[in-house]
Write an enzyme that holds these catalytic residues in place. Structure first.
Site, PDB file in Angstrom:
ATOM      1  N   LYS A   1      53.129 -11.493  56.509  1.00  0.00           N
ATOM      2  CA  LYS A   1      54.561 -11.606  56.201  1.00  0.00           C
ATOM      3  C   LYS A   1      54.769 -11.608  54.677  1.00  0.00           C
ATOM      4  O   LYS A   1      55.703 -10.989  54.163  1.00  0.00           O
ATOM      5  CB  LYS A   1      55.157 -12.884  56.810  1.00  0.00           C
ATOM      6  CG  LYS A   1      55.241 -12.889  58.326  1.00  0.00           C
ATOM      7  CD  LYS A   1      56.158 -11.813  58.903  1.00  0.00           C
ATOM      8  CE  LYS A   1      57.627 -12.066  58.650  1.00  0.00           C
ATOM      9  NZ  LYS A   1      58.484 -11.079  59.367  1.00  0.00           N
TER      10      LYS A   1
ATOM     11  N   THR B   1      59.674 -15.658  56.624  1.00  0.00           N
ATOM     12  CA  THR B   1      59.358 -17.014  57.074  1.00  0.00           C
ATOM     13  C   THR B   1      59.043 -17.933  55.901  1.00  0.00           C
ATOM     14  O   THR B   1      58.637 -17.463  54.835  1.00  0.00           O
ATOM     15  CB  THR B   1      58.134 -16.948  58.023  1.00  0.00           C
ATOM     16  OG1 THR B   1      57.677 -18.253  58.297  1.00  0.00           O
ATOM     17  CG2 THR B   1      56.986 -16.158  57.407  1.00  0.00           C
ATOM     18  N   ASP B   2      59.168 -19.238  56.150  1.00  0.00           N
ATOM     19  CA  ASP B   2      58.754 -20.200  55.121  1.00  0.00           C
ATOM     20  C   ASP B   2      57.235 -20.288  55.003  1.00  0.00           C
ATOM     21  O   ASP B   2      56.705 -20.843  54.042  1.00  0.00           O
ATOM     22  CB  ASP B   2      59.353 -21.591  55.402  1.00  0.00           C
ATOM     23  CG  ASP B   2      58.960 -22.179  56.752  1.00  0.00           C
ATOM     24  OD1 ASP B   2      58.216 -21.526  57.517  1.00  0.00           O
ATOM     25  OD2 ASP B   2      59.415 -23.311  57.055  1.00  0.00           O
ATOM     26  N   GLU B   3      56.509 -19.707  55.991  1.00  0.00           N
ATOM     27  CA  GLU B   3      55.039 -19.824  55.965  1.00  0.00           C
ATOM     28  C   GLU B   3      54.425 -19.080  54.788  1.00  0.00           C
ATOM     29  O   GLU B   3      53.266 -19.321  54.443  1.00  0.00           O
ATOM     30  CB  GLU B   3      54.431 -19.308  57.273  1.00  0.00           C
ATOM     31  CG  GLU B   3      54.897 -20.109  58.458  1.00  0.00           C
ATOM     32  CD  GLU B   3      53.949 -20.093  59.653  1.00  0.00           C
ATOM     33  OE1 GLU B   3      52.806 -19.634  59.520  1.00  0.00           O
ATOM     34  OE2 GLU B   3      54.374 -20.556  60.717  1.00  0.00           O
TER      35      GLU B   3
ATOM     36  N   TYR C   1      48.786 -14.346  59.794  1.00  0.00           N
ATOM     37  CA  TYR C   1      50.211 -14.090  60.040  1.00  0.00           C
ATOM     38  C   TYR C   1      51.008 -14.260  58.745  1.00  0.00           C
ATOM     39  O   TYR C   1      51.776 -13.368  58.338  1.00  0.00           O
ATOM     40  CB  TYR C   1      50.755 -15.050  61.115  1.00  0.00           C
ATOM     41  CG  TYR C   1      52.269 -15.143  61.118  1.00  0.00           C
ATOM     42  CD1 TYR C   1      53.057 -14.079  61.539  1.00  0.00           C
ATOM     43  CD2 TYR C   1      52.923 -16.305  60.668  1.00  0.00           C
ATOM     44  CE1 TYR C   1      54.451 -14.155  61.523  1.00  0.00           C
ATOM     45  CE2 TYR C   1      54.306 -16.393  60.654  1.00  0.00           C
ATOM     46  CZ  TYR C   1      55.070 -15.312  61.071  1.00  0.00           C
ATOM     47  OH  TYR C   1      56.442 -15.391  61.043  1.00  0.00           O
TER      48      TYR C   1
HETATM   49  P1  NAD Z   1      58.912 -12.624  68.654  1.00  0.00           P
HETATM   50  O1  NAD Z   1      57.429 -12.515  68.661  1.00  0.00           O
HETATM   51  O2  NAD Z   1      59.589 -13.456  69.674  1.00  0.00           O
HETATM   52  O3  NAD Z   1      59.561 -11.167  68.749  1.00  0.00           O
HETATM   53  C1  NAD Z   1      59.069 -10.072  68.032  1.00  0.00           C
HETATM   54  C2  NAD Z   1      59.726  -8.813  68.582  1.00  0.00           C
HETATM   55  O4  NAD Z   1      59.250  -7.695  67.826  1.00  0.00           O
HETATM   56  C3  NAD Z   1      59.392  -8.534  70.054  1.00  0.00           C
HETATM   57  O5  NAD Z   1      60.538  -8.134  70.742  1.00  0.00           O
HETATM   58  C4  NAD Z   1      58.389  -7.403  69.977  1.00  0.00           C
HETATM   59  O6  NAD Z   1      58.395  -6.570  71.123  1.00  0.00           O
HETATM   60  C5  NAD Z   1      58.865  -6.670  68.734  1.00  0.00           C
HETATM   61  N1  NAD Z   1      57.793  -5.884  68.108  1.00  0.00           N
HETATM   62  C6  NAD Z   1      56.548  -6.301  67.790  1.00  0.00           C
HETATM   63  N2  NAD Z   1      55.843  -5.281  67.244  1.00  0.00           N
HETATM   64  C7  NAD Z   1      56.691  -4.210  67.173  1.00  0.00           C
HETATM   65  C8  NAD Z   1      56.573  -2.898  66.686  1.00  0.00           C
HETATM   66  N3  NAD Z   1      55.432  -2.463  66.140  1.00  0.00           N
HETATM   67  N4  NAD Z   1      57.642  -2.075  66.777  1.00  0.00           N
HETATM   68  C9  NAD Z   1      58.797  -2.505  67.329  1.00  0.00           C
HETATM   69  N5  NAD Z   1      58.974  -3.748  67.814  1.00  0.00           N
HETATM   70  C10 NAD Z   1      57.929  -4.588  67.736  1.00  0.00           C
HETATM   71  O7  NAD Z   1      59.281 -13.100  67.194  1.00  0.00           O
HETATM   72  P2  NAD Z   1      60.454 -14.075  66.714  1.00  0.00           P
HETATM   73  O8  NAD Z   1      59.984 -15.468  66.804  1.00  0.00           O
HETATM   74  O9  NAD Z   1      61.708 -13.666  67.336  1.00  0.00           O
HETATM   75  O10 NAD Z   1      60.487 -13.706  65.159  1.00  0.00           O
HETATM   76  C11 NAD Z   1      61.300 -12.632  64.689  1.00  0.00           C
HETATM   77  C12 NAD Z   1      61.114 -12.498  63.175  1.00  0.00           C
HETATM   78  O11 NAD Z   1      61.497 -13.713  62.548  1.00  0.00           O
HETATM   79  C13 NAD Z   1      59.673 -12.239  62.757  1.00  0.00           C
HETATM   80  O12 NAD Z   1      59.697 -11.329  61.693  1.00  0.00           O
HETATM   81  C14 NAD Z   1      59.158 -13.592  62.299  1.00  0.00           C
HETATM   82  O13 NAD Z   1      58.169 -13.442  61.313  1.00  0.00           O
HETATM   83  C15 NAD Z   1      60.430 -14.197  61.731  1.00  0.00           C
HETATM   84  N6  NAD Z   1      60.521 -15.671  61.769  1.00  0.00           N
HETATM   85  C16 NAD Z   1      60.288 -16.338  62.943  1.00  0.00           C
HETATM   86  C17 NAD Z   1      60.464 -17.730  62.975  1.00  0.00           C
HETATM   87  C18 NAD Z   1      60.251 -18.505  64.252  1.00  0.00           C
HETATM   88  O14 NAD Z   1      60.330 -19.740  64.220  1.00  0.00           O
HETATM   89  N7  NAD Z   1      60.008 -17.893  65.395  1.00  0.00           N
HETATM   90  C19 NAD Z   1      60.849 -18.412  61.802  1.00  0.00           C
HETATM   91  C20 NAD Z   1      61.053 -17.679  60.638  1.00  0.00           C
HETATM   92  C21 NAD Z   1      60.903 -16.304  60.626  1.00  0.00           C
HETATM   93  O1  DAU Z   2      57.795 -21.800  60.012  1.00  0.00           O
HETATM   94  C1  DAU Z   2      58.211 -20.611  60.597  1.00  0.00           C
HETATM   95  C2  DAU Z   2      57.179 -20.146  61.602  1.00  0.00           C
HETATM   96  O2  DAU Z   2      57.286 -21.014  62.732  1.00  0.00           O
HETATM   97  C3  DAU Z   2      57.377 -18.699  62.034  1.00  0.00           C
HETATM   98  O3  DAU Z   2      57.192 -17.864  60.926  1.00  0.00           O
HETATM   99  C4  DAU Z   2      56.389 -18.323  63.152  1.00  0.00           C
HETATM  100  O4  DAU Z   2      56.652 -17.000  63.602  1.00  0.00           O
HETATM  101  C5  DAU Z   2      56.589 -19.286  64.301  1.00  0.00           C
HETATM  102  O5  DAU Z   2      55.666 -19.013  65.332  1.00  0.00           O
HETATM  103  C6  DAU Z   2      56.424 -20.733  63.816  1.00  0.00           C
HETATM  104  O6  DAU Z   2      55.057 -20.983  63.439  1.00  0.00           O
HETATM  105  P1  DAU Z   2      54.306 -22.354  63.803  1.00  0.00           P
HETATM  106  O7  DAU Z   2      52.856 -22.127  63.768  1.00  0.00           O
HETATM  107  O8  DAU Z   2      54.858 -23.474  62.994  1.00  0.00           O
HETATM  108  O9  DAU Z   2      54.854 -22.534  65.331  1.00  0.00           O
HETATM  109  P2  DAU Z   2      54.128 -23.034  66.653  1.00  0.00           P
HETATM  110  O10 DAU Z   2      55.188 -23.239  67.667  1.00  0.00           O
HETATM  111  O11 DAU Z   2      52.970 -22.157  67.016  1.00  0.00           O
HETATM  112  O12 DAU Z   2      53.535 -24.435  66.240  1.00  0.00           O
HETATM  113  C7  DAU Z   2      54.380 -25.484  65.766  1.00  0.00           C
HETATM  114  C8  DAU Z   2      53.472 -26.640  65.398  1.00  0.00           C
HETATM  115  O13 DAU Z   2      52.901 -27.177  66.600  1.00  0.00           O
HETATM  116  C9  DAU Z   2      52.293 -26.240  64.528  1.00  0.00           C
HETATM  117  O14 DAU Z   2      52.025 -27.304  63.626  1.00  0.00           O
HETATM  118  C10 DAU Z   2      51.139 -26.087  65.513  1.00  0.00           C
HETATM  119  C11 DAU Z   2      51.477 -27.115  66.575  1.00  0.00           C
HETATM  120  N1  DAU Z   2      51.043 -26.777  67.939  1.00  0.00           N
HETATM  121  C12 DAU Z   2      51.381 -25.550  68.433  1.00  0.00           C
HETATM  122  C13 DAU Z   2      51.007 -25.192  69.708  1.00  0.00           C
HETATM  123  C14 DAU Z   2      51.333 -23.819  70.262  1.00  0.00           C
HETATM  124  C15 DAU Z   2      50.365 -27.694  68.705  1.00  0.00           C
HETATM  125  O15 DAU Z   2      50.085 -28.826  68.255  1.00  0.00           O
HETATM  126  N2  DAU Z   2      50.006 -27.352  69.979  1.00  0.00           N
HETATM  127  C16 DAU Z   2      50.267 -26.119  70.496  1.00  0.00           C
HETATM  128  O16 DAU Z   2      49.870 -25.851  71.673  1.00  0.00           O
END
Ligand code: NAD
Ligand code: DAU
Length: 365
Positions: free
Chosen positions: A162, A132-134, A158
């Site tokens: 990562k 992630t970019d985080e 988190y």
């Molecule tokens: P998600 O939470 O929707 O899905 C995570 C999946 O991993 C689920 O299916 C869960 O059951 C599985 N899982 C969790 N713990 C496990 C374990 N111990 N063993 C096997 N499976 C397990 O997450 P996502 O949003 O799809 O993110 C996927 C990946 O991409 C993550 O590594 C996250 O850090 C990364 N990522 C997410 C975003 C985003 O915007 N959502 C952006 C950049 C990177």
């Molecule tokens: O940047 C990549 C990341 O993006 C991934 O690595 C994470 O897995 C993914 O969850 C996401 O993280 P964020 O914290 O940016 O996503 P989230 O949807 O939780 O929140 C987006 C923005 O909105 C953040 O600034 C927090 C804000 N927010 C979020 C929620 C859930 C609110 O203002 N209200 C809310 O209820």
């Protein structure tokens, strides 16, 4: 024929990746390993459940023996590692699971890959880690976007977990010669996004006529990417990326949170105005039916350690891999809203945990 082990393939991005991959490479063998936590759901793979080259394994990445057995049995040559605890808010209230899955879980996979590939002289392999970019921390309003050279400075448990997993992947490449790549991606949006994250939360809360919680002043910035473009980015890293390198993947699409919430409200108002049957299908959605979804916007206490701005400089991916996002935000966000309107059963069942699942190819180990 390639043989991929995809961890976390029943989650949001993993499931989109699995569907993308089977559409583009139907002859590849694909084994999904997923623990089916609250965020993982077989409903996300329903569309491909009968694919002859897909095997779903209900299991935990922390189980190194299981991972080794799967890699051996399926002659895996590629690992694409999505499995993680992914929600920042949950990492603030309960960090332990993040350290276990994201750090120890990644290490478990690295150990298995080292033993199965390196210790047996399997040269043709790839371990791709989805990050992630985080990990880069936060930007001020006028800072240049994150590049791959930006120093890691994670701010939430988190992000720290990562970052740790990225370091372990790097260490296995440097120390043991495991062929690894890492992608650091910005915020994804699209279908199968669990409704705890901002965009699906806002959509489903509008349909339930619930408050739309905006943390702090709502002026935080996120760089949104359509989830299929993330899958394409990973595909390019797998095919053209250099071993040992990190690649940023992003959308060139920065939005203040409050503006994105207002945009969703406006698009939902328009949808209800042009499709009168929506008001019948969603009888609770009183505000949007009156054309005033934005009246649900509610400013709430800020997230602790809330990163102000994320922005990705994806020049390296563009130059080395030819990567460009294909979906515009204008079309991607409309598709996403429509997907949630068309898939009420999906979001209700993943939210209340009532989805029964399919078992035809499930293998409990
Ligand atoms: P998600 O939470 O929707 O899905 C995570 C999946 O991993 C689920 O299916 C869960 O059951 C599985 N899982 C969790 N713990 C496990 C374990 N111990 N063993 C096997 N499976 C397990 O997450 P996502 O949003 O799809 O993110 C996927 C990946 O991409 C993550 O590594 C996250 O850090 C990364 N990522 C997410 C975003 C985003 O915007 N959502 C952006 C950049 C990177
Ligand atoms: O940047 C990549 C990341 O993006 C991934 O690595 C994470 O897995 C993914 O969850 C996401 O993280 P964020 O914290 O940016 O996503 P989230 O949807 O939780 O929140 C987006 C923005 O909105 C953040 O600034 C927090 C804000 N927010 C979020 C929620 C859930 C609110 O203002 N209200 C809310 O209820």
């Amino acid at each position: 024929m390639k043989s991929l082990l995809v961890t976390g393939g029943a989650g949001f991005i993993g499931a989109n990746f699995v569907q993308y991959w089977l559409n583009h490479y139907p002859y590849h063998k694909l084994v999904v390993l997923d623990a089916l936590t609250y965020a993982g759901n077989l409903a996300n793979l329903e569309a491909v459940k009968d694919h002859p080259n897909l095997t779903f394994v209900h299991g935990n990445i922390l189980n190194t023996e299981l991972v080794k057995e799967l890699m051996q049995h399926h002659q895996t040559d590629t690992v694409v590692h999505f499995a993680a605890e992914s929600h920042v808010d949950r990492s603030i209230t309960g960090p332990d699971a993040f350290l276990e899955t994201n750090i120890m879980g990644t290490h478990s996979l690295l150990k298995a890959a080292k033993q199965i590939w390196l210790d047996s002289g399997v040269d043709d392999h790839r371990f791709h880690h989805v990050s992630t970019d985080e990990v880069y921390g936060t930007l001020a309003e006028n800072d240049p976007p994150f590049t791959e050279a930006t120093a890691y400075a994670p701010n939430s448990p988190y992000a720290a977990s990562k970052a740790s997993s990225d370091h372990l992947v790097r260490a296995y490449q440097e120390t043991y010669g495991l062929k690894t790549t890492i992608s650091n991606c910005s915020n994804n949006y699209g279908s199968y996004h669990f409704p705890e994250k901002l965009i699906p939360l806002v959509i489903t809360n509008i349909l339930a006529d619930k408050a739309l919680p905006i943390y702090g002043d709502g002026k935080q910035v996120r760089d949104w990417l359509y989830v299929e473009d993330h899958a394409r980015g990973i595909e390019l890293v797998l095919s053209k990326g250099k071993i040992g390198e990190n690649y940023n993947i992003g959308g060139h699409n920065e939005w203040h949170n409050i503006d994105i919430v207002k945009l969703i409200c406006q698009l939902m108002n328009e949808a209800f105005a042009t499709e009168p049957e929506l008001a019948q299908r969603f009888p609770d959605a009183l505000s949007v039916a009156k054309g005033s979804a934005e009246s649900l916007i509610t400013f709430v206490k800020d997230r602790p350690g809330h990163d102000r701005r994320y922005a990705i400089d994806a020049a390296k991916s563009r130059c080395e891999l030819g990567y460009e996002p294909a979906e515009s935000f204008e079309t991607g966000i409309r598709k996403t809203l429509q997907w949630y309107l068309n898939n009420e059963e999906w979001w209700r069942s993943v939210m209340d945990g009532s989805y029964q699942g399919w078992v035809s190819q499930q293998y409990h180990a």
